[in-house]
Every structure is written in structure tokens, then in C-alpha cells.
Design a protein around this motif. Sequence first.
Motif, PDB file in Angstrom:
ATOM      1  N   GLN A 140      35.939  34.803  41.954  1.00  0.00           N
ATOM      2  CA  GLN A 140      36.231  36.239  41.940  1.00  0.00           C
ATOM      3  C   GLN A 140      34.985  37.068  42.247  1.00  0.00           C
TER       4      GLN A 140
ATOM      5  N   ASN B 103      41.479  45.441  43.118  1.00  0.00           N
ATOM      6  CA  ASN B 103      41.183  44.485  44.186  1.00  0.00           C
ATOM      7  C   ASN B 103      40.123  43.460  43.758  1.00  0.00           C
ATOM      8  N   GLY B 104      40.290  42.959  42.558  1.00  0.00           N
ATOM      9  CA  GLY B 104      39.439  41.866  42.084  1.00  0.00           C
ATOM     10  C   GLY B 104      38.142  42.255  41.408  1.00  0.00           C
TER      11      GLY B 104
END
Lengths: 205, 266
Positions: free
Chosen positions: A90, B93-94
Motif C-alpha cells: 500500500q 485512494n489508498g
Amino acid sequence: MAQAQSHSEFVLRRLHTLAGVVPVGLFLLEHLFTNAMATTGAASFNSAVDTIQHIPFLHFIEFFFIFLPLTYHGVYGLYVAFTSGYNAGQYSWGRNVLFVLQRVTGVITFVFIIYHLWTTRFSGRAPTFDMVHQLMSNPAYLWFMVIGVVAATFHFANGLWSFCIHWGITVGQRAQRVTAYVTMVIFVVLAAVGIEAIFAFTRAA
Amino acid sequence: MTEATATRTDAQATAPAKQTKKVHLIIERQDNPNSQPYTEEFLVDYVPGMNVIACLMAIQRNPVNKDGKPVAPVAWEMNCLEEVCGACMMVINGKPRQACSAIVDKLQQPIRLKPARTFPVVRDLVVDRSRMFEALKKIKAWIPIDGTYDLGPGPRMPERDRQWAYELSRCFTCGACVEACPNVNERSSYIGPFAISQARLFNAHPTGAMHREERLEALMGEGGIHECGNSQNCVQVCPKGIPLTTSIAAMNRQVTYYALGSWLKK
């Protein structure tokens, strides 16, 4: 005043980072240097090994300055690797990737050292150039050694960077960045020295 | 050339039905703290310059999902709408960031919204950040000035120190650093990067420094500074650009000196 709190976790962590540099890291440097003797021929390697074997209190030094801190750093390091989270998927920033690599190379090095000791120090055979030469004649062993040396030297060099922060030596952003470059140069140099020694052992005495 | 012009005229002629530009959102939702999360998609009318909060407000006004089915409106937290309160932090968005300063034009669509799951989710995008308050209490992130009589003005703070301390004081406890930190997880009790930076802030203050040792003791305690693994994600996600990694290293130095010094004095 300050209330009494348990600092055991703090002390164990600090000892872990210290052990990684002071006895274990120094031993890694010494070990790579001795192995590099093989690049100047079997005779010089054998004489270096002979010198080490005649150090006074060898077993005492080996146990308290290598075996004990190495085991502590390794076992506690597995615990650290287990309690860390991994989110480089991530957050793929360079430092976070190195954070993951530090733990991955630590585990690889741990496994590598156990196998390495089992086939050399605790194999019951005399530590000579010929003995290492025989081990290296197996290509699988050779490549396992290469991976192990790269993992160990990376873990040491990147660990130095982390050590400097854990002990409050490099505080500012620039100091940390410069140290990162320096430690990566240390990694490349040490890995090259280690790999050169490995291939020196593949040549006949 | 003529062909291209003709095509454009055709498109304009047939377009009126879908004339308004839409913003596509994929939101991870959760009805209550114990229920299973699920995703739901929404289309809202585009307004120039709109932010993620404006999208959520549009959903609140017309709570209908992408398939046209009426649903419960999405819950979220907000307050100042100018990136100074920290309330609207969510994973967009992360990356954890403030929804108010997340401008739709600068985001890739579909926009994916998730709650910051390092905290317990209350509902949809609302999380319970009590652990941050607990951490601030643990490291005594305040300057004790109360007394039974007037203590007079405190010592002056050097301007040189005030300048960098001001940067640290901009922390609004949004939790982005806690969300991005790999070492804040269910296997560790790490208090998080922001708390260490706040300990540095209050230790730098001439009056706050009177309780310096108590903060250092707390940083050496359970879940303290030693849990940091230097992944340095915190400094990347901090919306206020606070030098969190410098703060952590600076506190490492204070703690090292304090630990060695206090052990030698015992």
C-alpha cells in the motif's frame, strides 16, 4: 515524580540493536576479512585460520562475544519481525520497502547462519581451505552462500542506518539521508568482498 | 476535418441525457462496529473544484447508490473543512489524508474511500480515535501551570526553538501517521509517531521541560518509542508536513541520554 514503569521491552530492544552492531556486526567484518584471505591463496587463508585458532581464551570469546549475542539478536529479531506489520504494498516508499527488506534479510540470514554453522563450525572437520573448497564444489551450496552473504551484508549495512536513529545519533533529515547513502555503499562493498571470497574458494588450492 | 466536426455535432445532439459529468465513488461501508464491511458505489454530480466532502454531502442529500437503489446515507466526520482540525481523515485512494483537502480534480477515479482501520470503525468512515487521546495522556502532552497561587510569568522560550516547535504544534491528531505505520497493529501496543513528536514539543517548552523526565519515562514504557521500526511512512503521510521522523530520532537521543544517565545515578 516519574512513576515506576516497566522498561524491560525498551531495554531488550536497545540491547537488540546494540548487539547487532557491536559484537555481531564487528564479527561479520572480521569474518569477511578472514575469508578474503582466500583471494590471495590457500596458504594465506590457512595461516589466518591458524592464527585465530591460537587466540587465548578462544572458546570463552567465541561463546560470550559471538554465540550469545548472535543468538539473542537472531531470536529477538524473529520476534521483532513477527510483531512488525508489512504494508509496503500500500505504501511503496523507499524507506518502507527497506523496512520490509531489513526483516526479510534478517530471517534469511538467521536460517543461513544455522546451516552455515552446521556445515562448518559444528561439522567436526578442520576449518581449512580444502574443506570450504569441497563444500563450494556443490553449486547449490555456492548459490546459497551468495544469497546468505548478500542478505547478511545488507542486513548489517541497513541495520547501521537504523541503529544510528535508534540511539539518537542521526537526528535531522539530511543526516539520515546521507547515512542512508553511506550504508548502501557499505553494503555494496561488503557484499562484493564476501562474494569475491566465495568464488576464491571455488578455485583449486 | 468535416467528418470530425460532424461527429462532434452528432455527439452534442445525442448527449443531453448524460450531459452532467459524474464523480464515481467506491466506498467501504460498515453499519456498526461489529458488522461486516461491504463496498457500495455512488455517482454524484460533478461540481468544479469540489472535494471529497462535497461528494459525501451530495450522497447525504440524495442517498441512492450507483444502481439507483435508496440506501442509508454514508456517515463520516468533519469539522473545519480547511485542514486544521483533523476530523475528516480517511483512506482515499489508498492513502490516509483529510477528505476536505482531497480535491476531486486531482484524484484518480473511481475514488476509493475507506475508514482508517487501524482504529475501531464506528460506522462507515467514522472511526474511534480514543487511543490517540490515551497516548497523549500517557506522555503528558500538556504544560502544567495550575497552582494554588499565581506562579507569575514562565521562563521565555528562545525564538530559534519556537520556530521549529511551532511546526510540531500544528499536529491535529488526525491519525494519518498511525494508520500508515506498519508497527501500529494488533501485535504491538505502539502509541504512534504523533505522540512521540508531541513529547518533543512539550519537552522543548521551558515550562513543559519541568516534567521532561515523566514524558521520557512514558516513552520508555509499554508501547513506547522502541516500537518504532523506522519505516518512515508517518512523515510521508502527515498532512501538516510535521518532521515526525526527526522528532522520533530527537526523542531517541533524549531517551538514550536519560536512560544511561538515570541508570548510572541509581
